[in-house]
Design a protein around this motif. Sequence first.
Motif, PDB file in Angstrom:
ATOM      1  N   PHE A  76      72.723  61.670  35.193  1.00  0.00           N
ATOM      2  CA  PHE A  76      73.088  61.280  36.583  1.00  0.00           C
ATOM      3  C   PHE A  76      73.666  59.355  36.366  1.00  0.00           C
ATOM      4  CE2 PHE A  76      72.011  58.262  40.456  1.00  0.00           C
ATOM      5  CZ  PHE A  76      72.189  59.086  41.298  1.00  0.00           C
ATOM      6  N   ILE A  77      74.886  59.430  37.010  1.00  0.00           N
ATOM      7  CA  ILE A  77      75.045  58.191  36.262  1.00  0.00           C
ATOM      8  C   ILE A  77      74.838  57.179  37.798  1.00  0.00           C
ATOM      9  CG2 ILE A  77      77.154  56.705  36.237  1.00  0.00           C
ATOM     10  CD1 ILE A  77      78.344  59.186  34.561  1.00  0.00           C
ATOM     11  N   TRP A  78      74.749  56.204  37.548  1.00  0.00           N
ATOM     12  CA  TRP A  78      74.429  54.978  38.456  1.00  0.00           C
ATOM     13  C   TRP A  78      74.660  53.570  37.934  1.00  0.00           C
ATOM     14  CZ3 TRP A  78      72.918  55.426  43.991  1.00  0.00           C
ATOM     15  CH2 TRP A  78      72.109  53.866  44.252  1.00  0.00           C
ATOM     16  N   VAL A  79      75.088  53.563  38.885  1.00  0.00           N
ATOM     17  CA  VAL A  79      76.062  51.985  38.591  1.00  0.00           C
ATOM     18  C   VAL A  79      75.664  50.959  39.197  1.00  0.00           C
ATOM     19  CG1 VAL A  79      77.644  50.689  38.593  1.00  0.00           C
ATOM     20  CG2 VAL A  79      78.163  52.762  37.817  1.00  0.00           C
ATOM     21  N   PRO A  80      74.195  49.940  38.949  1.00  0.00           N
ATOM     22  CA  PRO A  80      73.930  48.656  40.141  1.00  0.00           C
ATOM     23  C   PRO A  80      74.792  47.932  40.411  1.00  0.00           C
ATOM     24  CG  PRO A  80      72.950  49.103  37.338  1.00  0.00           C
ATOM     25  CD  PRO A  80      74.572  49.581  37.571  1.00  0.00           C
ATOM     26  N   PHE A 126      77.497  51.002  32.599  1.00  0.00           N
ATOM     27  CA  PHE A 126      76.057  52.178  32.966  1.00  0.00           C
ATOM     28  C   PHE A 126      75.808  52.444  31.126  1.00  0.00           C
ATOM     29  CE2 PHE A 126      74.984  56.869  32.014  1.00  0.00           C
ATOM     30  CZ  PHE A 126      73.860  57.213  32.915  1.00  0.00           C
TER      31      PHE A 126
END
Length: 239
Positions: A76-80, A126
Amino acid sequence: MDETFTPFGWKRTHQCIDGNLYCTVEIWDEEKGQWIAKQDVGTTSYSEKEKGQASDSFKRACFNWGLGRELYTAPFIWVPATKVNIQRQGDRYTTSNKFFVHSIGYNLQREISALVIINQNGQKVFELKQKPERKQGQKSESQNRKPEKNSQKSEEQNQTQEDQKRKTEAKREKPEESPKTQEKPASDKQFMLLEKELKRTGISMEAVLSRYHLTGVEQMTEDIYTRAMNGLKKTKDAA
């Protein structure tokens, strides 16, 4: 597809079935001398309906041939939000930033185990760090300890079973007598004295037997007789 099968070794076709667009990808089999086909259906995209169905059906058909299966193991890719330029347009939040795969790694099972994503400025947004992979046949420290624990547990179980077996055999060799057969029954003289006390107090023999959970006077032992007499002596005479 071109690199694996050459541009002349594969082909794709589309057909509509029950209102849904299907894509068929065929590979030429030299050994069998025939085309081998795999087919799948596409779904409608939010932007361009027909184009979305065509590209999605093609992607799904290629997946049936094994292309891109590792993508389903992606994390799961989450970019701040601090690393993205976010703008609000009406009721939605959008961004014009573009993102690219800088590097990607796989484990022995062809699963994605490492991944670095960068934006259009080359900044890393990421990262999934790859864990050290064990060689084939090599076990972890915890796995090496399991047989020892299981072995210890098995030995304890065997010891417990042996102890229970010895106890069972001992009981068979020397059966224990019940407390009733070990205790001496009350004598006739004691029964006479008991009946005398019962007449004095007005208490019935049935009440005494029930008090000590006996079904008959023949089950009364000297110990029960003594306890019954002690109780009766403390009882007043019947009116």
